[in-house]
Design an enzyme around this catalytic site. Structure first.
Site, PDB file in Angstrom:
ATOM      1  N   GLY A   1       1.510  -1.038  -0.188  1.00 44.99           N
ATOM      2  CA  GLY A   1      -0.264   0.110   0.352  1.00 44.99           C
ATOM      3  C   GLY A   1       0.759   1.153  -0.229  1.00 44.99           C
ATOM      4  CD  GLN A   2      -0.839   7.326   0.993  1.00 49.48           C
ATOM      5  OE1 GLN A   2      -1.115   6.968   1.670  1.00 49.48           O
ATOM      6  NE2 GLN A   2      -0.201   8.464   0.785  1.00 49.48           N
TER       7      GLN A   2
ATOM      8  CG  ASP B   1      -5.050 -13.749   4.070  1.00 45.13           C
ATOM      9  OD1 ASP B   1      -5.683 -12.308   4.546  1.00 45.13           O
ATOM     10  OD2 ASP B   1      -5.749 -14.489   3.646  1.00 45.13           O
TER      11      ASP B   1
ATOM     12  CE1 TYR C   1      -7.897   3.261   8.381  1.00 45.85           C
ATOM     13  CE2 TYR C   1      -8.647   5.660   9.125  1.00 45.85           C
ATOM     14  CZ  TYR C   1      -7.856   4.831   8.459  1.00 45.85           C
ATOM     15  OH  TYR C   1      -6.499   4.893   8.511  1.00 45.85           O
TER      16      TYR C   1
HETATM   17  N1  SER Z   1      -5.912   8.639   4.854  1.00 48.02           N
HETATM   18  C1  SER Z   1      -6.678   8.144   6.338  1.00 48.02           C
HETATM   19  C2  SER Z   1      -8.075   8.162   5.635  1.00 48.02           C
HETATM   20  O1  SER Z   1      -8.479   9.229   4.926  1.00 48.02           O
HETATM   21  C3  SER Z   1      -7.044   8.730   7.321  1.00 48.02           C
HETATM   22  O2  SER Z   1      -6.013   8.230   7.922  1.00 48.02           O
HETATM   23  O3  SER Z   1      -8.788   7.390   5.176  1.00 48.02           O
END
Ligand code: SER
Length: 320
Positions: free
Chosen positions: A11-12, A53, A142
Site C-alpha cells: 500500500g501507500q 494473508d 475505520y
Molecule cells: N488517510 C486516511 C483516510 O483518509 C486517514 O488515516 O482514510
C-alpha cells in the site's frame, strides 16, 4: 529490532516504508509481505517479498518463525471512505489483521507497530489543537477499528508486556504509490491531475481542514518511535503527530501560485464530506515532541515543491 516483517507492504505506506527500513536495518533484514500476488511480484524487485494473508494466523506465524522476525509493522487496513461502503468487511480485515498481529507478537516475542489515524477522532472531539488524550467517538468503522486498536495495543503492553507502539497518522501525502479509499486522498491526487490535465475535481468540501504529513516525515516518525527509549514513553498507542494542516481551497491556491493555469471545482462526495468534517482541524502533538523528540521537517511549501517535481518526472516517464 533486527529482523522486520512489513505486513500489507504493497500500500501507500508500505511501498516507501520497506526501502526506508532497509536503509536503517540492512536490506536482508526487511521482509515485505502482501496478499496480492501481482503486488508481491512488484515488491520482490527491490526487497525480499512473500505472499501472506494477515488473516491467516498460521501462515502469518510461520513467516515470523521462518524469517526470525522480531519486529512487525502491520499496515493492513481498509481506509475510511472505502470502509463505509462495506463496514463488515472493514471490521473483518482491519481487526482480523490487528488481532493476529497482537497475538503473534505476544507468542513470538516481537515488537509491533500498527498505525492509528486522525480517523480515530470524531465529531465530539475538540477539533482545534486536539489533545493527546481526549474524546474518541469516531463516526466511521475505520475509526472504530483504530480506537479499538489503540486500546488493545495498550492492553497487550500492560497485560502481556508486548512492545506495542503507534502514531495517529494525518493524511499522508506521497509520490510512491497512490492511496486508495481514504478521505485525505485528494491531497495526493491533485498533484497528478494538475500535471496531467491542469485541472482537478475535489470530492472534499473546500473549507474542510485536516492534518496532513509528507511521507518522509511519516517514515521518520515511525522508526523514531520504534527506536525510542521505552523509559521515556508515557503513552504508547497512539501518539498525535502533526506537521501541516490545510483546507482543499488553501492547498489549491498554493499550487496555483506555482502553476497559474491550474483550475479546480468541487463535486462533493457526501460520505467523504461527513468524514472530513468530523475529523480534527489540527492535532496537538506536544506529547510526541516531549516523549520521543518528534520534530517534523516538511512544511506545506517544501512539500508542494517536492511533490510537483517528483510527480512531473513520474508523469513524463509514463508511470502515471
Ligand atoms: N488517510 C486516511 C483516510 O483518509 C486517514 O488515516 O482514510
Amino acid at each position: 529490532m533486527k529482523r522486520i516483517l512489513v505486513v500489507g507492504a504493497g500500500g501507500q505506506i508500505g511501498t516507501e516504508l520497506v526501502p526506508f527500513l532497509q536503509k536503517n536495518y540492512g536490506e536482508d533484514n526487511v521482509i515485505a509481505a502482501e496478499v496480492r500476488p501481482e503486488v508481491v511480484e512488484r515488491l520482490s524487485e527491490n526487497s525480499m517479498a512473500i505472499q501472506l494473508d494477515a488473516l491467516d494466523f498460521n501462515g502469518y506465524g510461520e513467516a515470523i518463525k521462518k524469517y526470525n522476525i522480531d519486529g512487525i509493522y502491520n499496515l493492513v487496513a481498509l481506509l475510511s471512505a472505502k470502509g463505509e461502503l462495506n463496514p463488515e468487511l472493514a471490521w473483518k480485515i482491519n481487526m482480523g489483521a490487528l488481532m493476529n498481529s497482537l497475538n503473534l507478537a505476544k507468542e513470538l516475542n516481537c515488537a509491533l507497530f500498527t498505525p492509528s489515524s486522525i480517523g480515530a477522532f470524531g465529531n465530539s472531539t475538540p477539533h482545534y489543537k486536539t489533545p493527546q488524550d481526549t474524546v474518541m467517538r469516531p463516526d466511521t468503522v475505520y475509526g472504530i477499528c483504530k480506537v479499538a486498536g489503540e486500546l488493545l495495543g495498550d492492553y497487550y503492553h500492560r497485560r502481556y508486556g508486548v512492545d506495542t507502539r503507534s502514531v495517529r497518522f494525518p493524511g499522508i501525502i506521497s509520490n510512491g504509490c497512490l492511496p486508495g479509499g481514504g478521505t485525505t486522498d485528494y491531497a495526493v491526487e491533485v498533484f497528478y491531475e494538475v500535471i496531467k490535465n491542469g485541472r482537478y475535481t475535489c470530492e472534499v468540501p473546500e473549507d474542510a481542514y485536516m492534518d496532513m504529513i509528507y511521507m518522509p516525515d511519516a517514515l521518520e516518525a515511525t522508526v523514531q518511535l520504534m527506536e525510542a527509549d521505552p523509559s521515556r514513553l508515557k503513552h504508547r498507542n497512539s501518539f498525535n503527530i502533526a506537521s501541516m494542516s490545510f483546507t482543499p481551497e488553501q492547498i489549491f491556491n498554493e499550487i496555483k501560485k506555482r502553476i497559474p493555469s491550474f483550475t479546480w471545482d468541487y463535486k462533493i462526495d457526501p460520505v467523504k464530506a461527513n468524514i472530513a468534517n468530523s475529523w480534527p482541524d489540527c492535532l496537538d502533538d506536544t506529547c510526541a515532541r516531549e516523549e520521543w523528540d518528534w520534530n517534523p521537517k516538511w512544511g506545506l511549501q517544501e512539500m508542494i515543491t517536492d511533490m510537483l517535481k517528483v510527480c512531473e518526472e513520474k508523469v513524463k516517464a509514463g508511470l502515471y
